[in-house]
Design a protein around this motif. Structure first.
Motif, PDB file in Angstrom:
ATOM      1  N   ILE A   1       0.777  -1.321  -0.066  1.00 34.05           N
ATOM      2  CA  ILE A   1      -0.152  -0.090  -0.170  1.00 34.05           C
ATOM      3  C   ILE A   1       0.866   1.162  -0.040  1.00 34.05           C
ATOM      4  CG2 ILE A   1      -1.736   1.169   1.317  1.00 34.05           C
ATOM      5  CD1 ILE A   1      -2.534  -1.354  -0.005  1.00 34.05           C
ATOM      6  N   GLN A   2       1.862   1.157   0.847  1.00 32.47           N
ATOM      7  CA  GLN A   2       2.984   2.357   0.878  1.00 32.47           C
ATOM      8  C   GLN A   2       3.411   2.757  -0.735  1.00 32.47           C
ATOM      9  OE1 GLN A   2       6.583   1.752   2.976  1.00 32.47           O
ATOM     10  NE2 GLN A   2       6.435   4.092   3.679  1.00 32.47           N
ATOM     11  N   ASN A   3       3.968   1.726  -1.210  1.00 33.09           N
ATOM     12  CA  ASN A   3       4.496   2.243  -2.416  1.00 33.09           C
ATOM     13  C   ASN A   3       3.487   2.578  -3.386  1.00 33.09           C
ATOM     14  OD1 ASN A   3       7.170   1.582  -1.728  1.00 33.09           O
ATOM     15  ND2 ASN A   3       7.248  -0.646  -2.060  1.00 33.09           N
TER      16      ASN A   3
ATOM     17  N   SER B   1       3.802   6.072  -5.361  1.00 31.93           N
ATOM     18  CA  SER B   1       3.571   5.947  -6.975  1.00 31.93           C
ATOM     19  C   SER B   1       2.746   6.643  -7.489  1.00 31.93           C
ATOM     20  CB  SER B   1       3.693   4.562  -7.500  1.00 31.93           C
ATOM     21  OG  SER B   1       2.403   3.863  -7.534  1.00 31.93           O
ATOM     22  N   LYS B   2       1.639   7.013  -6.822  1.00 37.05           N
ATOM     23  CA  LYS B   2       0.481   7.984  -7.470  1.00 37.05           C
ATOM     24  C   LYS B   2       0.730   9.342  -6.966  1.00 37.05           C
ATOM     25  CE  LYS B   2      -2.450   3.655  -8.116  1.00 37.05           C
ATOM     26  NZ  LYS B   2      -2.059   3.886  -9.484  1.00 37.05           N
ATOM     27  N   GLY B   3       1.856   9.624  -6.128  1.00 28.69           N
ATOM     28  CA  GLY B   3       2.095  10.930  -5.770  1.00 28.69           C
ATOM     29  C   GLY B   3       1.601  11.247  -4.330  1.00 28.69           C
ATOM     30  N   ILE B   4       1.053  10.293  -3.567  1.00 24.29           N
ATOM     31  CA  ILE B   4       0.449  10.507  -2.533  1.00 24.29           C
ATOM     32  C   ILE B   4       1.532   9.876  -1.288  1.00 24.29           C
ATOM     33  CG2 ILE B   4      -1.525   9.933  -1.075  1.00 24.29           C
ATOM     34  CD1 ILE B   4      -2.990   9.429  -3.636  1.00 24.29           C
TER      35      ILE B   4
END
Length: 129
Positions: free
Chosen positions: A35-37, A41-44
């Motif tokens: 979840i973290q990655n 990866s979506k800029g969040i």
């Protein structure tokens, strides 16, 4: 109902121990969501490590789906490993509790209880010292 245990191990060790415990209990890991990655990866930005393991026992899944195919929405089962300020945790939502909301079928309730017992065993094996 959330079932949660603190791990005495670091994140990577906990994840490896969970993978081993899943296999040792007749289940398989279908996928691991990082979840973290994914969020990053979506800029969040997301500070906490969080991995969600999709696990399944094919025999049990077939039994459930043979009784009620609509319960495919509740499969596969998930076990999460995540970091908090005070350590690493392993948790799952109770399959038996979820099933009680979705169905009143006694056969399915018995399957869910059995699956839950196996998953609790997996978590206990994962967090054992």
């Amino acid at each position: 109902m959330l079932i949660e245990k603190k791990s005495p191990h670091d994140l990577e060790t906990t994840c490896q121990r969970l993978t081993d415990a899943v296999k040792d209990n007749g289940f398989g890991v279908l996928h691991i969501h990082d979840i973290q990655n994914t969020l990053e990866s979506k800029g969040i930005p997301f500070d906490a490590a969080c991995r969600v393991f999709e696990v399944c026992n094919p025999k049990r899944a077939k039994e459930v789906l043979s009784v009620e195919i609509g319960l495919a929405n509740a499969l596969p089962c998930r076990i999460a490993v995540y970091a908090r300020k005070d350590g690493i945790y392993v948790s799952m939502m109770s399959p038996a509790s979820i099933l009680k909301i979705l169905s009143q079928n006694q056969t399915l309730a018995e399957i869910a209880e059995s699956v839950e017992q196996s998953m609790v065993t997996m978590i206990e094996q994962t967090v054992a010292a």
